[in-house]
Design a protein around this motif. Structure first.
Motif, PDB file in Angstrom:
ATOM      1  N   GLY A  29      77.352 -48.645-180.150  1.00 16.09           N
ATOM      2  CA  GLY A  29      79.013 -48.718-180.580  1.00 16.09           C
ATOM      3  C   GLY A  29      79.307 -49.666-181.789  1.00 16.09           C
TER       4      GLY A  29
ATOM      5  N   GLY B  19      79.061 -43.338-181.257  1.00  8.38           N
ATOM      6  CA  GLY B  19      80.030 -42.689-179.816  1.00  8.38           C
ATOM      7  C   GLY B  19      79.753 -41.163-179.933  1.00  8.38           C
TER       8      GLY B  19
ATOM      9  N   SER C  15      76.765 -44.689-170.847  1.00 11.41           N
ATOM     10  CA  SER C  15      77.901 -43.620-172.375  1.00 11.41           C
ATOM     11  C   SER C  15      78.164 -42.597-172.163  1.00 11.41           C
ATOM     12  CB  SER C  15      76.612 -43.592-173.109  1.00 11.41           C
ATOM     13  OG  SER C  15      75.939 -45.432-173.502  1.00 11.41           O
TER      14      SER C  15
ATOM     15  N   LEU D 274      82.076 -41.677-171.804  1.00 11.97           N
ATOM     16  CA  LEU D 274      83.008 -40.724-172.587  1.00 11.97           C
ATOM     17  C   LEU D 274      83.222 -39.315-172.090  1.00 11.97           C
ATOM     18  CD1 LEU D 274      80.424 -41.135-176.081  1.00 11.97           C
ATOM     19  CD2 LEU D 274      82.760 -42.498-174.840  1.00 11.97           C
TER      20      LEU D 274
ATOM     21  N   SER E  45      85.942 -44.170-178.929  1.00  9.37           N
ATOM     22  CA  SER E  45      84.509 -44.053-177.988  1.00  9.37           C
ATOM     23  C   SER E  45      83.580 -45.066-178.405  1.00  9.37           C
ATOM     24  CB  SER E  45      84.019 -42.648-178.703  1.00  9.37           C
ATOM     25  OG  SER E  45      83.978 -42.467-180.082  1.00  9.37           O
ATOM     26  N   ASN E  46      83.598 -46.165-179.814  1.00 12.06           N
ATOM     27  CA  ASN E  46      83.006 -46.486-179.845  1.00 12.06           C
ATOM     28  C   ASN E  46      83.718 -47.871-179.222  1.00 12.06           C
ATOM     29  OD1 ASN E  46      80.746 -45.272-182.143  1.00 12.06           O
ATOM     30  ND2 ASN E  46      82.867 -45.102-183.109  1.00 12.06           N
TER      31      ASN E  46
END
Length: 547
Positions: free
Chosen positions: A114, A119, A262, A266, A282-283
């Protein structure tokens, strides 16, 4: 502070203008999602080879931090079916300390991902791999539940897929009919209950009904309490016993957990964004997921990620801020403190039925079949290979091998479409419209390059004929979007050959990325500014000057 905006938790953005009405909606949504998460958390923990309460620890600890620090307004975090196979393998081989270490390392990796703004890079994992390993995980979960669903009298279920099948076949004559019937009843309730109500989860109804039948009828059906000692109360802090040798062994499984968490989190964010018309960070989500997993490891939990089904239920019930996810974690904590002893009465075949439904719903078998029928052969190879490796080996091998295979096939595909084509004199061709032709000076050879210039294509690129009596070579590069150092080396070879033959190399329409590579390496200076032309007309004019 603006420099860290990309990892700012969504909670702090949503609190501006937060109203009592929205708080009431978030509160109701959080309570409903906690009720949905309760049976799943217990079932997933048992399927993973850990104690039932550890599933709730994960929902409480990881669920809270994922909502508190994550990048989504509505994400619900907790244990999911995607981790069952890999957790079971880690526990079987390394024990609980190994699982805690792997989960902690995975969380640390996600935080680093991140912070490094990885991301968006998760989208580079091909769909063939995600569909393949998802179906493989679903098959592994389903097969892992057959012992409890059928009531087989056998020892511990082996970790390997083929060993499971052999063990089941050897004990098939020990099927316990009451256990099987309770499992079938639980399965039927989950299939047909949605027609009665969408508000109350079928899994919870199945638990209440089957538990009541087993207890009131005094059936000899194995329950959670027969196999596990359930502990009520707060999770306790425990630092994993991390050693260098253990870290080395668990780096690969930890990386798989990090990638899997992840991808799933996401993907859940993208799905929920479409439902509420929002955009996640996202990060920030990766950082929140990382902290959630590290804290889960420190308090006796298992790996966690965003759960698509629970997130969707949160949205449908009015949740619009991370407060709903944090409420869900607190409600699970209350259940853990005051109602956990009653979980010992739940029949094991009911939990097996719940996980069989989870496996079916997550499998994506329709997508798998569709891809088998419509995808290119190279994609089908990656799809089937990933599935088989997930089922017969493990998820770590499947993702690693699948990514390498997908990368090689992608490079092969890029190599196949790359070509270098010479312009030929078509003045005598009656089918050619003369108005479409460029006038090429008699001293000039023109080649047009198509596709990226990288290490997989440079052999064909070097196949250029240097004709006698010509002193200018034009390379038209408008269809070259990118190049690497191998492509630059190939260009350098062509330049040196031209120099030896007394020819001038002229580049036409060089795109930005190749231009930067050439400039950085000093290649443009070697060619000369006059020989770098913006288009083919300017290149032909420059070549004509050399006659």
């Amino acid at each position: 502070m603006d420099a860290f905006q990309y990892i700012k938790p969504k909670l702090f953005s949503t609190l501006k203008g937060y109203t009592r009405a929205q708080f009431a909606k978030d509160l109701v949504a959080g309570i409903i999602v906690a009720i949905i998460a309760l049976p799943l958390s217990i079932a997933l923990a048992i399927a993973s080879g850990v104690n039932p309460e550890q599933g709730l620890y994960t929902g409480v600890i990881a669920g809270f931090f994922i909502s508190f620090l994550g990048g989504s307004r509505v994400q619900i975090g907790g244990p999911t079916a995607a981790f069952v196979v890999i957790i079971y393998g880690i526990v079987s081989q390394y024990g609980m300390s190994g699982l805690a270490t792997a989960t902690f390392l995975a969380g640390l990796m996600m935080i680093v991902m991140g912070l490094l703004k990885f991301g968006n890079l998760i989208s580079f994992i091909p769909k063939t791999i995600t569909v393949g390993f998802t179906l493989g995980i679903a098959i592994g979960i389903l097969v892992g539940q057959l012992k409890d669903f059928l009531g087989l009298s056998m020892g511990a279920v082996p970790a390997e897929f083929t060993d499971k099948l052999v063990a089941y076949a050897q004990h098939l004559n020990t099927i316990h009919l009451p256990t099987l019937l309770i499992g079938l009843l639980a399965l039927s309730i989950q299939i047909f209950w949605p027609r009665v109500s969408q508000k109350i989860p079928g899994s919870l109804v199945a638990i209440f009904v089957t538990t009541a039948i087993v207890q009131l009828a005094h059936l000899s059906v194995p329950t959670i309490g027969d196999l596990y000692t359930i502990k009520a109360g707060l999770p306790t802090f425990s630092m994993p016993n991390i050693s260098l040798s253990l870290v080395r062994q668990l780096l690969s499984p930890a990386f798989t957990i990090a990638i899997l968490a992840s991808i799933e989190s996401l993907l859940s964010c993208v799905v929920s964004d479409g439902m509420i018309g929002s955009r996640h960070r996202s990060n920030a989500e990766l950082v929140g997921q990382g902290v959630g997993n590290m804290m889960s490891a420190l308090f006796g939990g298992i790996p966690a990620t965003g759960a698509i089904a629970r997130t969707a239920a949160n949205v449908k019930n009015g949740g619009r801020t991370p407060i709903a996810g944090m409420t869900h974690a607190l409600v699970l904590l209350l259940i853990l403190l005051f109602l956990m002893p009653y979980a010992s009465l739940i029949p094991m075949s009911c939990l097996a039925a719940i996980l069989i439904m989870v496996a079916y719903n997550m499998s994506g078998w329709r997508t798998f079949v569709y891809m088998l029928r419509t995808a290119p052969k190279s994609d089908i190879v990656v799809l089937v290979t990933t599935l088989l490796l997930t089922v017969f080996f493990d998820l770590v091998v499947a993702i690693e091998f699948g990514m390498v295979l997908a990368a090689f096939l992608f490079l092969k595909r890029m190599s196949d479409i790359a070509e270098v084509r010479q312009w030929v004199d078509e003045a005598d061709n009656e089918n050619t419209d003369a108005l479409d032709l460029k006038v090429v000076p008699k001293n000039t050879v023109v080649y047009e390059v198509f596709g990226s210039l990288f290490f997989g294509t440079t052999n064909d690129f070097l196949d250029i004929s240097y004709e006698e009596g010509k002193n200018a070579l034009i390379l038209r590069m408008r269809n070259v979007p990118a190049m690497d150092i191998s492509g630059l080396d190939a260009l350098e070879e062509i330049r040196e050959t031209c120099q030896q033959r007394g020819m001038t190399l002229i580049l036409s329409h060089v795109n930005p990325q190749p231009f930067r590579v050439m400039k950085k390496a000093g290649f443009l200076e070697k060619i000369g500014e006059k020989n770098i032309c913006p288009n083919i007309d300017a290149s032909l004019k420059r070549a004509a000057e050399l006659q």
